[in-house]
Design an enzyme around this catalytic site. Structure first.
Site, PDB file in Angstrom:
ATOM      1  N   GLU A   1     -31.189  34.281  33.651  1.00  0.00           N
ATOM      2  CA  GLU A   1     -29.963  34.034  32.899  1.00  0.00           C
ATOM      3  C   GLU A   1     -29.597  32.552  32.894  1.00  0.00           C
ATOM      4  OE1 GLU A   1     -28.806  36.526  31.200  1.00  0.00           O
ATOM      5  OE2 GLU A   1     -27.405  35.086  30.320  1.00  0.00           O
TER       6      GLU A   1
ATOM      7  N   LYS B   1     -32.196  30.368  30.874  1.00  0.00           N
ATOM      8  CA  LYS B   1     -31.987  30.580  29.448  1.00  0.00           C
ATOM      9  C   LYS B   1     -30.829  29.698  28.938  1.00  0.00           C
ATOM     10  CE  LYS B   1     -31.061  34.834  28.852  1.00  0.00           C
ATOM     11  NZ  LYS B   1     -29.920  35.251  28.084  1.00  0.00           N
ATOM     12  N   ASN B   2     -29.739  29.684  29.705  1.00  0.00           N
ATOM     13  CA  ASN B   2     -28.592  28.867  29.330  1.00  0.00           C
ATOM     14  C   ASN B   2     -28.927  27.384  29.345  1.00  0.00           C
ATOM     15  OD1 ASN B   2     -25.915  30.334  28.905  1.00  0.00           O
ATOM     16  ND2 ASN B   2     -26.814  31.429  30.620  1.00  0.00           N
TER      17      ASN B   2
ATOM     18  N   HIS C   1     -33.314  38.234  37.843  1.00  0.00           N
ATOM     19  CA  HIS C   1     -32.212  38.434  36.902  1.00  0.00           C
ATOM     20  C   HIS C   1     -31.281  37.212  36.856  1.00  0.00           C
ATOM     21  CE1 HIS C   1     -29.836  41.549  34.707  1.00  0.00           C
ATOM     22  NE2 HIS C   1     -28.943  40.603  34.830  1.00  0.00           N
TER      23      HIS C   1
END
Ligand code: W6P
Length: 381
Positions: A236, A239-240, A232
């Site tokens: 995140e 992706k950023n 998780h």
């Protein structure tokens, strides 16, 4: 439905904080009766603390339809668990309890997005002042952290005693005694890559390097942990980083700078650093990354043009970063981000390297926290 007496009663007990070590020991014992007797109380304690704390939120926020909806799920689950009070753990009761936990996990799956919506509803009817913003930020962090803890305990129980089986056979319930960090990062990258390709975004490459202070062989760096939590967090962040890289070089660049991932296992911590050469974040925007307020309406800018984000899956996850940080903090780790504007960004994830030190960080309701927040608010200009 009147739960307030029960909430008063159970909030007087402190939550029990587990370590990854004690959760594994619990799994090796696999004593369902003990787990039942513990959980039917512990869940009520943890929920009661949050319910007490909720009374210090702006009353109008509590009245928003989405907030009321989320609360109705908690009331429902609270009473379902309450029904097991004083019920002897015969086989049928134990089965019903495990089924109730599975149902509760499903019922609460949309809590985060529902409370995000509640915040937006609240902002629409009455723009919040800075004290209210701070309170909501403080509460949401604690509430979502508590939720991670509750879901961890519930899932541990249902994996050990229910019909579902864990992802990997070596897992002790929810815990994998040997999470291959680089493999989890590769999985997260593959998922991010798919999402980008679905919306015809280019996908920069990644490179993963790892070292361990204890093991100088070529073996992968491993850690005792809950693999989905690490997934998780890094999903995140990747992706950023990928998005920031594409944002800087545009959709049609011939080449993109590689996102570099470093994994280092030291004596105390396991550190993951994710470096990108994207647009970077200015200092004034850096703190907003973790604010629920600024994350509710995600807007993506690509080469100066606002994209239609309606159907873009990579944009729809507004609370990604604050929740990722909570996953890191849950077992006494942390997540921080440093950036050089117009150069790139580094994200640091620190996790406890030993299962004994990885203890649950749990919110405890404390009334005085709220009473000395005055209208003066800040002691700086
Ligand atoms: C950016 C913004 C950001 C947030 C989190 C992680 C990486 C990055 N890169 O430009």
């Amino acid at each position: 439905l009147n739960l307030s007496n029960h909430i008063e009663y159970y909030s007087k007990f402190q939550p029990t904080s587990f370590t990854l070590k004690s959760l594994i020991d619990f799994a090796r014992d696999a004593d369902i009766k003990r787990s039942y007797k513990f959980l039917r109380v512990e869940l009520l304690i943890r929920w009661s603390h949050m319910r007490k704390e909720m009374n210090y939120l702006p009353p109008k926020l509590l009245e928003m339809p989405s907030f009321a909806l989320a609360n109705s799920w908690y009331d429902q689950s609270y009473s379902e668990i309450l029904e097991f009070k004083n019920v002897d753990p015969d086989a049928s009761t134990l089965r019903k309890f495990t089924e109730a936990l599975v149902d509760i996990r499903k019922r609460h799956v949309d809590v985060v997005s529902t409370l995000a919506k509640a915040y937006m509803e609240f902002e629409k009817v009455s723009s919040s002042n800075s004290i209210e913003k701070n309170r909501i930020q403080y509460f949401y962090d604690r509430f979502f952290l508590n939720r991670i803890g509750v879901r961890t305990l519930i899932y541990h129980h249902t994996l050990l005693f229910g019909d579902e089986s864990p992802q990997h056979s070596q897992q002790a319930g929810i815990i994998d005694p040997s999470v291959d960090i680089a493999a989890v990062i590769q999985d997260a990258y593959s998922m991010a890559k798919q999402l980008f390709q679905q919306v015809s975004y280019p996908v920069p490459k990644i490179e993963i390097q790892s070292h361990s202070s204890q093991d100088h062989s070529a073996n992968p760096v491993t850690i005792i942990y809950i693999p989905s939590h690490i997934y998780h967090i890094v999903f995140e962040l990747l992706k950023n980083s990928l998005h920031a890289t594409v944002e800087r070089y545009g959709l049609d660049a011939k080449e993109y700078p590689t996102v570099r991932v470093l994994i280092v296992k030291g004596a105390e911590d396991l550190t993951i650093r994710i470096d990108d050469r994207g647009v970077g974040i200015s200092r004034s925007k850096l703190s907003h990354l973790f604010h629920y307020m600024y994350s509710t309406a995600p807007k993506f800018l690509l080469n100066g043009h606002e994209q239609n984000t309606k159907n873009i899956p990579i944009a729809g996850l507004g609370y990604g970063l604050p929740i990722a940080r909570l996953y890191a903090r849950y077992f006494q780790g942390n997540l921080s981000i440093a950036s050089i504007e117009n150069h790139g960004t580094s994200a640091y994830v620190l996790l406890q390297g030993t299962a004994e030190n990885a203890s649950e960080r749990l919110p405890i309701f404390c009334k005085s926290r709220y009473s000395y927040t005055t209208n003066k608010g800040s002691d700086w200009t």
